[in-house]
Design a protein around this motif. Structure first.
Motif, PDB file in Angstrom:
ATOM      1  N   ALA A 102      30.352  47.781  66.514  1.00 52.02           N
ATOM      2  CA  ALA A 102      29.573  48.520  65.667  1.00 52.02           C
ATOM      3  C   ALA A 102      30.148  50.025  65.565  1.00 52.02           C
ATOM      4  N   ILE A 103      30.879  50.249  66.624  1.00 53.81           N
ATOM      5  CA  ILE A 103      31.758  51.709  66.656  1.00 53.81           C
ATOM      6  C   ILE A 103      33.047  51.488  66.023  1.00 53.81           C
ATOM      7  N   THR A 104      33.426  52.173  65.170  1.00 50.23           N
ATOM      8  CA  THR A 104      34.617  51.856  64.608  1.00 50.23           C
ATOM      9  C   THR A 104      35.363  53.302  64.617  1.00 50.23           C
ATOM     10  N   PHE A 105      36.620  53.191  64.622  1.00 51.17           N
ATOM     11  CA  PHE A 105      37.468  54.312  64.379  1.00 51.17           C
ATOM     12  C   PHE A 105      38.817  54.274  63.509  1.00 51.17           C
ATOM     13  N   ASP A 106      39.159  55.395  62.990  1.00 47.45           N
ATOM     14  CA  ASP A 106      40.364  55.359  62.098  1.00 47.45           C
ATOM     15  C   ASP A 106      41.554  54.820  62.799  1.00 47.45           C
TER      16      ASP A 106
END
Length: 126
Positions: free
Chosen positions: A21-25
């Motif tokens: 659920a934690i997304t990054f560029d």
């Protein structure tokens, strides 16, 4: 939001919680805005469970070289820690580690597998 909290209770029962659920560029440690719902739930969970200290583990897929991925995974774990501190969690309760591509949970030869390997794990510290 109740579902999110029930999921987070796995930290108490299993001692560990894996999330996508934690997304990054791409290739960056910038936490995307879409991650904030989960992070808000996690901050609330930590406020309600004051004895829980967490190790935040960053994991990447196999794209790129090992050294870069190690650094990226740690930078991402640190970015999650920074967000939690900004949400009122005491930084002394949070430690970070980066594992890069060293602990895949899926096959890196498929798009789905890579997506599954890009994850953050929270491990309860005793």
């Amino acid at each position: 939001a109740g579902g999110g909290m029930n999921m987070l209770n796995k930290i108490l029962t299993d001692g560990k919680f894996v999330t996508h659920a934690i997304t990054f560029d791409v290739n960056k440690s910038t936490v995307k805005g879409e991650s904030m719902g989960f992070l808000n739930s996690l901050a609330k969970f930590l406020q309600e469970n004051k004895t829980v200290n967490l190790e935040i583990d960053g994991h990447t897929d196999s794209d790129g070289d090992d050294v870069s991925n190690m650094k990226l995974s740690l930078d991402r774990a640190d970015a999650v820690k920074t967000q939690l501190i900004s949400l009122g969690i005491d930084g002394s309760r949070l430690t970070t580690k980066g594992f890069g591509e060293s602990k895949p949970i899926s096959d890196n030869s498929t798009v789905e597998g890579k997506a599954n390997n890009r994850r953050v794990e929270f491990v309860k510290q005793l």
